[in-house]
Scaffold this active site. Sequence first.
Site, PDB file in Angstrom:
ATOM      1  N   SER A   1       0.840  -1.203   0.000  1.00  0.00           N
ATOM      2  CA  SER A   1       0.000   0.000   0.000  1.00  0.00           C
ATOM      3  C   SER A   1       0.869   1.243   0.000  1.00  0.00           C
ATOM      4  O   SER A   1       2.039   1.207   0.376  1.00  0.00           O
ATOM      5  CB  SER A   1      -0.908   0.077   1.242  1.00  0.00           C
ATOM      6  OG  SER A   1      -1.790  -1.008   1.323  1.00  0.00           O
ATOM      7  N   ASN A   2       0.255   2.343  -0.391  1.00  0.00           N
ATOM      8  CA  ASN A   2       0.792   3.677  -0.138  1.00  0.00           C
ATOM      9  C   ASN A   2      -0.136   4.379   0.840  1.00  0.00           C
ATOM     10  O   ASN A   2      -1.361   4.251   0.739  1.00  0.00           O
ATOM     11  CB  ASN A   2       0.846   4.515  -1.418  1.00  0.00           C
ATOM     12  CG  ASN A   2       1.707   3.891  -2.489  1.00  0.00           C
ATOM     13  OD1 ASN A   2       2.784   3.382  -2.215  1.00  0.00           O
ATOM     14  ND2 ASN A   2       1.238   3.943  -3.737  1.00  0.00           N
TER      15      ASN A   2
END
Length: 721
Positions: A189-190
Amino acid sequence: MRKVLALSLALLGVLAVSPPSLAAGGTVIRRTSYGIPHVRAADYHGLGEGLGYAFAEDNLCVMAGVVVTVAAERSRWFGEGSLDSDLYYQRLNQSGVVERQLAAQSRQARDLVRGYADGYNRYLARIPNACGGAGWVRPITELDIWRRVHQVATLTGAEGFQEQLVAAAPPGSPTAAAPMRAREERPASNGIALGRSSTVAGTGIVLGNPHFQWADDWRFYQHHLTIPGELNVSGAGLFGVPVVNIGHNDRLGWTHTASEAQTVTLSKLALVPGDPTAYVVDGQVRRMIAEQVTVGGVSRTLYRTPDGPVFEDDRLFQWTDTTAYVLRDVNYGNLRVIDQWLAIARARRVSELRAALVRFQALPWVNTLASDSTGTAYYSDIQVVPHVTDDKRASCGTGLDVDLVVLDGSRASCGWGSDQDAVAPGRFGPGRLPELVRQDQVSNMNDSPWLANPAAPLTGYPSIVGDVGTERSPRTRMGLEMFGPGGFSLEGVQETMLRNRNLTAEQGRPAVVAMCQANPTLTASDGSAVDVRAACAALASWSGTGDTGPSSRGAYFWRAFIAAAGRPGVSMWEVPYDPADPVHTPRGVNAADPGVRRAFADAVNLFASGSVPVDVRLDDVQQYEGIPIHGCRGPEGCFNVISTPSPRPTAHIPHGTSFVMAVELTRSGPRMRSLLVYGESADPASAHHTDQARLYAAKQWVTAAFTEREIAADTRSVRCL
């Protein structure tokens, strides 16, 4: 007919505007654009029932399949290829670990889960011959849902090592050891949380961008849950988990990213000579526990110790006459995640969110990034982490640490320790885990906590949480550059998210194009001379981004080239990593390096062997149900990750950007834009299977409805339970 239609439309307006009076203590499901359900109920059971019903409308067959998996029934319905999965879950279910933990869960959590099962079953009862009349579709129970919750909690632990746990057998057994396969794409994820000094309006903004598998059973589902005066939260949760995992309320927004902290360790056992199921601890002989597991007439004896199951692969961790290995998962039995996410949803300030993390200490394998309406940004890796100090790693290490921490199991002192502020033994307490409060920004792109904010590096945490002072991934460096100091608006965050920048292309494409134009024939690793002119022309005309369209020719080839150039022994970078400048180094592709040139030729050969043109458009190899999907891979230095492998595309996108949430937390309420790329429904026949994919392809966003007025203005259907 016109009178009926008019009456129906009038009633729809009443229902949308006045759910409390309509529900009379019951539950209302209102769907807004793109099928997003807004569930309003008087209590947690009703809330769960509404969500379970809505989810079943969209994904009944997927959930039925999940239940078959956690009930250890896949081989019964889908063949022997599922035997390892069934042995793993049957063993888990025989242990009773989920049942033993249920009494410790709050009444709200248990009511929510029971309601979710009831809602699913209520919808199932309305559908004759569901899923084509498949025999594996049945009403579900609370226990089925709790087993799914446990599956999610252990996703990066025991869940990911099923083969190594059910194939482990003493020497001489006919059962073959499982290969240790590196996961192609783990959950990633970011996450960006902006504080008041980084936003135009001086408030908080959160960008959540989880990268998960696109397989049906690991998708996100978007929803809004409300109990007046108690809970009001909107966002997305993993299929079958009746909470919002990533989302916002009226004052706080948060997201998660997969943490670098290791949630499992291995213990190396010293076995008794001549008896491979007996081991020695501090000079005392102990016996392994034999467990008979039977699935569909196939029985297997599996072994464990009080710390966990015996683990074996065919490479490093083999069960021999002298040595065996045991896997210990810190999230084994962790059902508190439901209460943890409910507590996060009720928090309305960063300080309250932190208090919720400290109280429950139940987040599994994720970092947290958040911001609130005061413009306070927060990063935390307060989660469930095994208590293995650096001193213990040094004194109890076995020299086998590769991807897993391996401790000496022959000494009791080498077991996990504990902290006074930990809610359970064997874990680090919050005081030992990294966190950071800022007024500018914090971020995480799956590297360690060290550079959550480069202006205030985090250090001093245990190495099992992550490293310090090491090279960051190209995706991390891209994210730090994209969301560096500056004033962002919500719209600016949206635009930046989907810009599809490619760090390695920005830094290296001109040099690589110049190299291949000057050298139309290059030598591959096998010694062959390779004509690289077509690939060179494709890169020269490419936009250098992960955008689709006519200018995307060359993007797919660059992906393969960067993968080849990153092989051991290739000096890929022109400027090497500098610990004094970790955000901007390493950089530049060293096109003069012979290894880089061989990598270019090898990439051309790979495309030829797969009969894929080197100038194929990204549109033609990266699709969802025929819709071109923009984005590129993290190792290229792409923030908006779509992980289609190159040079041989898969039939479906396996992994990448799933749910995107950009939310601004203002003092007058949230402003949220979102994209659930694969839509609310995994059913190809549903109108909500591709609707948001088409939005995503056009770089358009859903404007989320949160207030009663916003929901009323966008209500497309209403159901009362």
